[in-house]
Scaffold this motif. Structure first.
Motif, PDB file in Angstrom:
ATOM      1  N   ASN A  87       0.847  -1.186   0.000  1.00  0.00           N
ATOM      2  CA  ASN A  87       0.000   0.000   0.000  1.00  0.00           C
ATOM      3  C   ASN A  87       0.887   1.243   0.000  1.00  0.00           C
ATOM      4  OD1 ASN A  87      -2.486  -1.438   0.172  1.00  0.00           O
ATOM      5  ND2 ASN A  87      -2.094  -1.800   2.346  1.00  0.00           N
ATOM      6  N   TYR A  88       0.799   2.018  -1.066  1.00  0.00           N
ATOM      7  CA  TYR A  88       1.629   3.212  -1.168  1.00  0.00           C
ATOM      8  C   TYR A  88       0.874   4.306  -1.907  1.00  0.00           C
ATOM      9  CZ  TYR A  88       2.645   2.669  -6.169  1.00  0.00           C
ATOM     10  OH  TYR A  88       2.535   2.591  -7.535  1.00  0.00           O
ATOM     11  N   VAL A 126       5.213   6.972  -0.421  1.00  0.00           N
ATOM     12  CA  VAL A 126       4.841   6.766   0.974  1.00  0.00           C
ATOM     13  C   VAL A 126       4.232   5.373   1.114  1.00  0.00           C
ATOM     14  CG1 VAL A 126       3.550   7.665   2.932  1.00  0.00           C
ATOM     15  CG2 VAL A 126       4.355   9.234   1.135  1.00  0.00           C
ATOM     16  N   PHE A 127       4.840   4.539   1.949  1.00  0.00           N
ATOM     17  CA  PHE A 127       4.415   3.148   2.113  1.00  0.00           C
ATOM     18  C   PHE A 127       3.819   2.952   3.497  1.00  0.00           C
ATOM     19  CE2 PHE A 127       7.803   3.296  -0.950  1.00  0.00           C
ATOM     20  CZ  PHE A 127       7.380   2.443  -1.956  1.00  0.00           C
ATOM     21  N   GLU A 128       2.690   2.265   3.558  1.00  0.00           N
ATOM     22  CA  GLU A 128       2.087   1.906   4.838  1.00  0.00           C
ATOM     23  C   GLU A 128       2.737   0.644   5.382  1.00  0.00           C
ATOM     24  OE1 GLU A 128      -2.109   1.569   4.645  1.00  0.00           O
ATOM     25  OE2 GLU A 128      -2.423   3.630   3.937  1.00  0.00           O
ATOM     26  N   GLU A 145      11.231   7.429   8.472  1.00  0.00           N
ATOM     27  CA  GLU A 145      10.366   6.448   9.130  1.00  0.00           C
ATOM     28  C   GLU A 145       9.413   7.218  10.038  1.00  0.00           C
ATOM     29  OE1 GLU A 145      13.274   4.194  11.173  1.00  0.00           O
ATOM     30  OE2 GLU A 145      13.985   3.124   9.385  1.00  0.00           O
ATOM     31  N   CYS A 146       8.107   7.132   9.758  1.00  0.00           N
ATOM     32  CA  CYS A 146       7.102   7.873  10.521  1.00  0.00           C
ATOM     33  C   CYS A 146       6.364   6.919  11.465  1.00  0.00           C
ATOM     34  CB  CYS A 146       6.094   8.538   9.581  1.00  0.00           C
ATOM     35  SG  CYS A 146       6.815   9.692   8.404  1.00  0.00           S
ATOM     36  N   LYS A 170      -0.877   1.745  12.233  1.00  0.00           N
ATOM     37  CA  LYS A 170       0.049   1.671  11.102  1.00  0.00           C
ATOM     38  C   LYS A 170       1.152   2.694  11.298  1.00  0.00           C
ATOM     39  CE  LYS A 170      -2.206   5.134   8.183  1.00  0.00           C
ATOM     40  NZ  LYS A 170      -2.781   5.460   6.860  1.00  0.00           N
ATOM     41  N   ASN A 171       2.224   2.512  10.573  1.00  0.00           N
ATOM     42  CA  ASN A 171       3.282   3.493  10.458  1.00  0.00           C
ATOM     43  C   ASN A 171       3.539   3.731   8.971  1.00  0.00           C
ATOM     44  OD1 ASN A 171       3.887   3.738  13.329  1.00  0.00           O
ATOM     45  ND2 ASN A 171       4.642   1.646  13.168  1.00  0.00           N
ATOM     46  N   GLU A 172       4.437   4.671   8.655  1.00  0.00           N
ATOM     47  CA  GLU A 172       4.709   4.987   7.258  1.00  0.00           C
ATOM     48  C   GLU A 172       6.203   5.125   7.008  1.00  0.00           C
ATOM     49  OE1 GLU A 172       0.636   7.416   5.985  1.00  0.00           O
ATOM     50  OE2 GLU A 172       2.471   8.548   6.446  1.00  0.00           O
ATOM     51  N   TRP A 184       8.544   7.109   4.273  1.00  0.00           N
ATOM     52  CA  TRP A 184       8.596   8.110   3.217  1.00  0.00           C
ATOM     53  C   TRP A 184       9.975   8.066   2.568  1.00  0.00           C
ATOM     54  CZ3 TRP A 184       5.261  12.784   2.533  1.00  0.00           C
ATOM     55  CH2 TRP A 184       4.030  12.631   3.179  1.00  0.00           C
TER      56      TRP A 184
END
Length: 283
Positions: free
Chosen positions: A129-130, A228-230, A264-265, A273-275, A277
């Motif tokens: 998922n991005y 941006v990746f979940e 890294e978010c 979830k995190n993300e 970037w």
């Protein structure tokens, strides 16, 4: 196939210079990415760090020479970058389980690590998922530490654990910007593509327009396009996305990795979830 060809070109450069100075900057240029991304990409794909691969290949070739020529141990030590015969002997014994002198004898068991080669592998079993985001420039405020790329997987988790004990995240949350697409407590991987060293800066931080309190620092980053990746779960989920980024997404996406920080978010727990970037440019 361009991605595969570039990575194999970088390996060819490394192999051609295995008995001399292997310049990671040159290898990364052949691969068309930063030193930071090249070393990370290599580690995720090969399951061994770049420096460890070089060490294993040198000691593999040294064993071949010992068995097939009268070369002196001191000459091999110098050829493969060791400061002394003693240092070479220790490294040789740690890998092969025997001394260079014993390696000359028939029947001695030795280890051989062959030259690596990259091939494209499209898995596609699990979705990624991005989204692509055009984000304005921003500033982060936080604590910055210089990290050896090869040691990042050991050092960075310790940094987060220490920060949690010392209350860093609460202090960062108090100075966060109200609205910006980059959210959460951030782990910013910066400066890995500049210079010829094998280090990068890891910044535990928050997007903020405020001036940093001591001993924090402030870093400004430009407007850019980001993939941006979940990631589900905690840091382990981010780690899995890093690996899939390099092995599945980059080779087929139509984008190149830009020479900018990766972020890294770590989002609030209720979001589940995190993300990750990663700055990109179209091929």
């Amino acid at each position: 196939m361009d991605w595969v060809e570039r990575m194999n070109g970088a390996i060819s450069y490394i192999e051609d210079h295995i008995a001399g100075d292997v310049d990671y900057e040159t290898a990364s240029q052949i691969a068309c990415c930063s030193v930071y991304h090249f070393q990370r990409m290599f580690s995720f794909i090969a399951d061994v760090s770049l420096s460890e691969y070089v060490r294993r290949r040198r000691l593999t070739l040294a064993a071949f020479e010992l068995q097939n020529s009268p070369v002196k141990v001191i000459d091999l030590a110098l050829k493969y970058g060791y400061e002394s015969p003693e240092a070479f002997t220790r490294a040789f014994q740690n890998m092969h389980g025997t001394t260079p002198t014993a390696a000359r004898k028939n029947g001695t068991k030795l280890k051989a690590y062959p030259r690596i080669s990259f091939q494209i592998s499209i898995k596609g079993v699990a979705e990624m998922n991005y989204r692509i985001e055009d984000a304005p420039g921003f500033s982060v405020v936080g604590l910055q530490q210089c990290v050896d790329t090869d040691q990042a997987f050991r050092i960075v988790p310790d940094m987060w654990a220490n920060a949690a004990r010392e209350g860093l995240f609460e202090r960062l949350w108090e100075i966060r910007a109200d609205a910006h697409p980059v959210r959460g407590i951030l782990g910013v991987c910066a400066d890995g593509g500049f210079g010829t060293n094998e280090q990068f800066h890891y910044i535990m931080s928050i997007v903020s327009g405020q001036e940093p309190p001591e001993p924090m620092i402030k870093r400004d980053f430009p407007e850019a396009t980001w993939a941006v990746f979940e990631a589900e779960g905690g840091p382990e989920g981010i780690g899995e996305i890093w690996k899939r980024l390099y092995t599945e997404w980059v080779p087929t996406s139509g984008y190149e990795l830009a020479d900018l920080p990766a972020i890294e978010c770590y989002l609030p727990p209720e979001e589940n979830k995190n993300e990750l970037w990663v700055a990109v440019v179209k091929k």
